[in-house]
Design an enzyme around this catalytic site. Structure first.
Site, PDB file in Angstrom:
ATOM      1  N   THR A  43       0.707  -1.158  -0.167  1.00 36.61           N
ATOM      2  CA  THR A  43      -0.018  -0.083   0.225  1.00 36.61           C
ATOM      3  C   THR A  43       0.925   1.366   0.286  1.00 36.61           C
ATOM      4  O   THR A  43       0.267   2.411  -0.059  1.00 36.61           O
ATOM      5  CB  THR A  43      -0.912  -0.204   1.123  1.00 36.61           C
ATOM      6  OG1 THR A  43      -0.176  -0.061   2.552  1.00 36.61           O
ATOM      7  CG2 THR A  43      -1.810  -1.114   1.090  1.00 36.61           C
ATOM      8  N   HIS A  48       7.709  -0.382   6.757  1.00 32.26           N
ATOM      9  CA  HIS A  48       8.204   0.562   7.900  1.00 32.26           C
ATOM     10  C   HIS A  48       8.465  -0.579   9.086  1.00 32.26           C
ATOM     11  O   HIS A  48       8.385  -1.782   8.871  1.00 32.26           O
ATOM     12  CB  HIS A  48       7.159   1.670   8.010  1.00 32.26           C
ATOM     13  CG  HIS A  48       5.811   0.950   8.400  1.00 32.26           C
ATOM     14  ND1 HIS A  48       5.241  -0.001   9.538  1.00 32.26           N
ATOM     15  CD2 HIS A  48       4.497   0.830   7.445  1.00 32.26           C
ATOM     16  CE1 HIS A  48       4.034  -0.166   9.206  1.00 32.26           C
ATOM     17  NE2 HIS A  48       3.767   0.556   8.368  1.00 32.26           N
ATOM     18  N   HIS A  51       6.636  -3.537  10.197  1.00 37.89           N
ATOM     19  CA  HIS A  51       6.685  -4.799   9.315  1.00 37.89           C
ATOM     20  C   HIS A  51       7.911  -5.764   9.665  1.00 37.89           C
ATOM     21  O   HIS A  51       8.076  -6.774   9.641  1.00 37.89           O
ATOM     22  CB  HIS A  51       6.784  -4.426   7.837  1.00 37.89           C
ATOM     23  CG  HIS A  51       5.538  -3.824   7.295  1.00 37.89           C
ATOM     24  ND1 HIS A  51       5.686  -2.619   6.842  1.00 37.89           N
ATOM     25  CD2 HIS A  51       4.453  -4.452   7.289  1.00 37.89           C
ATOM     26  CE1 HIS A  51       4.484  -2.172   6.257  1.00 37.89           C
ATOM     27  NE2 HIS A  51       3.764  -3.305   6.553  1.00 37.89           N
ATOM     28  N   LYS A  85      -9.309  -0.189  10.634  1.00 37.00           N
ATOM     29  CA  LYS A  85      -8.993   1.202  10.260  1.00 37.00           C
ATOM     30  C   LYS A  85     -10.338   2.031  10.302  1.00 37.00           C
ATOM     31  O   LYS A  85     -11.383   1.635  10.300  1.00 37.00           O
ATOM     32  CB  LYS A  85      -8.975   1.140   8.537  1.00 37.00           C
ATOM     33  CG  LYS A  85      -7.505   0.070   8.211  1.00 37.00           C
ATOM     34  CD  LYS A  85      -6.376   0.678   8.604  1.00 37.00           C
ATOM     35  CE  LYS A  85      -5.369   0.061   8.213  1.00 37.00           C
ATOM     36  NZ  LYS A  85      -5.009  -1.284   8.488  1.00 37.00           N
ATOM     37  N   ARG A  89      -9.607   2.875   2.819  1.00 39.75           N
ATOM     38  CA  ARG A  89      -8.307   3.227   2.307  1.00 39.75           C
ATOM     39  C   ARG A  89      -8.745   3.942   0.915  1.00 39.75           C
ATOM     40  O   ARG A  89      -9.727   3.444   0.383  1.00 39.75           O
ATOM     41  CB  ARG A  89      -7.408   1.853   1.934  1.00 39.75           C
ATOM     42  CG  ARG A  89      -7.178   1.340   3.256  1.00 39.75           C
ATOM     43  CD  ARG A  89      -6.230   0.042   2.542  1.00 39.75           C
ATOM     44  NE  ARG A  89      -5.633  -0.769   3.882  1.00 39.75           N
ATOM     45  CZ  ARG A  89      -4.459  -0.322   4.638  1.00 39.75           C
ATOM     46  NH1 ARG A  89      -3.618   0.516   4.232  1.00 39.75           N
ATOM     47  NH2 ARG A  89      -4.025  -1.068   5.611  1.00 39.75           N
ATOM     48  N   GLN A 179      -8.455 -12.938   1.756  1.00 42.46           N
ATOM     49  CA  GLN A 179      -7.251 -13.364   2.480  1.00 42.46           C
ATOM     50  C   GLN A 179      -7.529 -14.978   2.873  1.00 42.46           C
ATOM     51  O   GLN A 179      -6.324 -15.705   2.991  1.00 42.46           O
ATOM     52  CB  GLN A 179      -6.916 -12.270   3.778  1.00 42.46           C
ATOM     53  CG  GLN A 179      -5.551 -13.082   4.454  1.00 42.46           C
ATOM     54  CD  GLN A 179      -5.095 -11.908   5.468  1.00 42.46           C
ATOM     55  OE1 GLN A 179      -5.597 -10.784   5.319  1.00 42.46           O
ATOM     56  NE2 GLN A 179      -4.694 -12.426   6.301  1.00 42.46           N
ATOM     57  N   ASP A 200      -4.030  -7.713  14.521  1.00 35.62           N
ATOM     58  CA  ASP A 200      -5.424  -7.169  14.074  1.00 35.62           C
ATOM     59  C   ASP A 200      -5.551  -8.113  12.648  1.00 35.62           C
ATOM     60  O   ASP A 200      -6.752  -8.019  12.170  1.00 35.62           O
ATOM     61  CB  ASP A 200      -4.739  -5.925  13.311  1.00 35.62           C
ATOM     62  CG  ASP A 200      -3.928  -5.739  12.479  1.00 35.62           C
ATOM     63  OD1 ASP A 200      -2.912  -6.634  12.259  1.00 35.62           O
ATOM     64  OD2 ASP A 200      -3.670  -4.621  11.566  1.00 35.62           O
ATOM     65  N   LYS A 235       0.686   3.956  17.088  1.00 32.35           N
ATOM     66  CA  LYS A 235       1.292   2.684  16.863  1.00 32.35           C
ATOM     67  C   LYS A 235       2.731   2.949  16.581  1.00 32.35           C
ATOM     68  O   LYS A 235       3.275   3.938  16.225  1.00 32.35           O
ATOM     69  CB  LYS A 235       0.844   2.303  15.472  1.00 32.35           C
ATOM     70  CG  LYS A 235      -0.405   1.426  15.357  1.00 32.35           C
ATOM     71  CD  LYS A 235      -0.573   0.833  14.176  1.00 32.35           C
ATOM     72  CE  LYS A 235      -2.081  -0.100  14.031  1.00 32.35           C
ATOM     73  NZ  LYS A 235      -1.945  -0.605  12.806  1.00 32.35           N
ATOM     74  N   LYS A 238       5.426   5.461  14.425  1.00 33.60           N
ATOM     75  CA  LYS A 238       4.994   6.329  14.056  1.00 33.60           C
ATOM     76  C   LYS A 238       5.466   7.561  15.004  1.00 33.60           C
ATOM     77  O   LYS A 238       5.721   7.360  16.143  1.00 33.60           O
ATOM     78  CB  LYS A 238       3.440   6.743  14.070  1.00 33.60           C
ATOM     79  CG  LYS A 238       2.670   5.519  13.257  1.00 33.60           C
ATOM     80  CD  LYS A 238       2.826   5.748  11.776  1.00 33.60           C
ATOM     81  CE  LYS A 238       1.647   4.666  11.129  1.00 33.60           C
ATOM     82  NZ  LYS A 238       1.717   5.048   9.873  1.00 33.60           N
ATOM     83  N   THR A 239       5.919   8.670  14.393  1.00 35.48           N
ATOM     84  CA  THR A 239       6.625   9.743  15.046  1.00 35.48           C
ATOM     85  C   THR A 239       5.980  10.972  14.961  1.00 35.48           C
ATOM     86  O   THR A 239       5.138  10.943  14.036  1.00 35.48           O
ATOM     87  CB  THR A 239       7.929   9.891  14.742  1.00 35.48           C
ATOM     88  OG1 THR A 239       8.329  10.286  13.821  1.00 35.48           O
ATOM     89  CG2 THR A 239       8.900   8.423  15.179  1.00 35.48           C
TER      90      THR A 239
END
Length: 424
Positions: A43, A48, A51, A85, A89, A179, A200, A235, A238-239
């Site tokens: 996506t 990042h 993962h 989410k 998306r 999936q 999740d 999460k 993330k910053t």
């Protein structure tokens, strides 16, 4: 076989959030080499740090003799996983997904062994089978095994249904079946018996197990990893300045290094268990002694070095350490032009100038001082440095020898506030 008690080790490392038929799975991997898989939807054009946990877990299985399969969601990424989410998306196009798939596949290749003889890793793309599927056959042969009642009651779906401003489209609602079909195909064609993923993904993994049991009457397993949430509720990865990417062009090795260097003290030993291959007993002993002889500082340093080397390699780790030593230990003699270019990109704030009147003006332009008066007082109080050298002359003007490589000047206020001046 050298893979006994792998599940127990994962539990010791706090790597298991959910697991199905634990005793049967343990028995299976104690007596057989299995194939397992984890899926990654392209996506974005890079993975990042979120993962890393599943990739490293796949590596743990491979090191014990099992075969890891990475499934790139070239098809499912066109739909979008709705799991937890808040909103739907944005849909992407095939050509963009294909480019991202190639980039992500290359990143993944650094973490697993794709050349060993017995259990080399494999990368597959679910676009391979979904491109050939007939919608009527899929609904008849696969869809009939799923109850809408059960799908609606999945927590991730319920959260979206309750949101009157968003809801959930049929497109995303169907992701669960897609999936599940991935797991079914991989079990059928590659004898995959275990799917792993973030917590999740529990609903999606369970759906795949259900489908395989209904059609093939086989026992397969699911295992989910914890989702890492920081103390501020954000999460992991993330910053304030954005996501920490694995692509060095999106997040420089220095910034990546600093991310790990600045994690909260409360996470250090949990992260050593989750992300490294240090023995658990050694990590436990380190934790017991964390307040002795700066042990926790040393362990945080070990973690930042280990993770940067893992993702970016030795050369980039050394560069990140050099920059850190310059900014925090004041060792300007080791600086390289490439380090300064990296700093200019996103290591610290920077400005581009043709000329500057004097040091006071520079401090204001660099936002290290609000006014010339404040800048003058900072200089007098011995808190300003140029290229790590203290400056006490309030009327100081820049000299050519203060331009590193004829282009850069590092301006500092105290120990933690820096600005890189780039002379055009």
């Amino acid at each position: 076989m050298n893979h006994a008690n792998l599940v127990d080790e994962l539990k010791q490392r706090n790597l298991i959030s959910h697991i199905t038929n634990e005793n049967l799975l343990k028995k299976n991997i104690d007596n057989n080499f299995i194939s397992l898989y984890c899926g990654f939807d392209p996506t974005e054009d890079s993975l990042h740090v979120g993962h890393l946990l599943p990739l490293i877990t796949l590596k743990r299985f491979q090191m014990k003799g099992h075969t890891p399969i990475v499934l790139i969601g070239g098809a499912t990424s066109l739909i979008g996983d709705p799991s937890f989410k808040e909103k739907e998306r944005v849909l992407n196009f095939d050509n963009k997904i294909d480019v991202w798939t190639n980039k992500i596949s290359k990143q993944i290749s650094y973490f697993l062994d794709f050349n060993c003889a017995s259990n080399k890793a494999v990368i597959l793309n679910n676009k391979t089978w979904f491109e050939k599927i007939n919608i009527l056959s899929f609904l008849r042969d696969i869809g009939k095994h799923f109850s809408v009642n059960t799908m609606i009651n999945r927590e991730a779906v319920k959260q979206r249904i309750k949101r009157l401003d968003q809801g959930i489209s049929f497109t995303e609602f169907s992701y669960n079946l897609l999936q599940a079909y991935d797991f079914f195909i991989l079990n059928k064609k590659k004898q995959v018996s275990l799917q792993i993923g973030g917590s999740d993904q529990w609903g999606n993994i369970s759906a795949g197990m259900h489908l395989i049991n209904r059609i093939s009457k086989k026992e397969v397993y699911g295992l989910t990893l914890p989702l890492l949430i920081q103390s501020n509720g954000v999460k992991f990865g993330k910053t304030e300045s954005g996501t920490i990417w694995l692509d060095a062009k999106k997040t420089t090795p220095y910034k990546f290094y600093q991310f790990w260097k600045n994690i909260e003290d409360s996470n250090v030993y949990n992260f050593l268990r989750l992300f490294t291959f240090l023995d658990c007993n050694e990590i436990n002993q380190r934790e017991i002694n964390k307040y002795k002889n700066n042990q926790i500082i040393n362990d945080k340093s070990y973690l930042s070095k280990y993770m940067t080397h893992l993702v970016h390699g030795e050369e980039n780790l050394l560069a990140a350490e050099r920059i850190t030593n310059i900014l925090f230990l004041k060792n300007i003699n080791e600086i390289k032009k490439s380090d300064l270019q990296q700093l200019k990109k996103d290591g610290i704030p920077s400005i581009e100038v043709y000329q500057i009147k004097d040091l006071q003006d520079a401090l204001v332009l660099c936002s290290l001082a609000d006014s010339r008066t404040q800048a003058k007082n900072m200089i007098i109080s011995n808190s300003i440095s140029i290229n790590t050298n203290k400056i006490t002359n309030k009327n100081h003007v820049f000299h050519n020898n203060e331009k590193l490589f004829d282009q850069f000047t590092l301006l500092s206020r105290g120990k933690k506030n820096h600005c890189l001046i780039y002379w055009k």
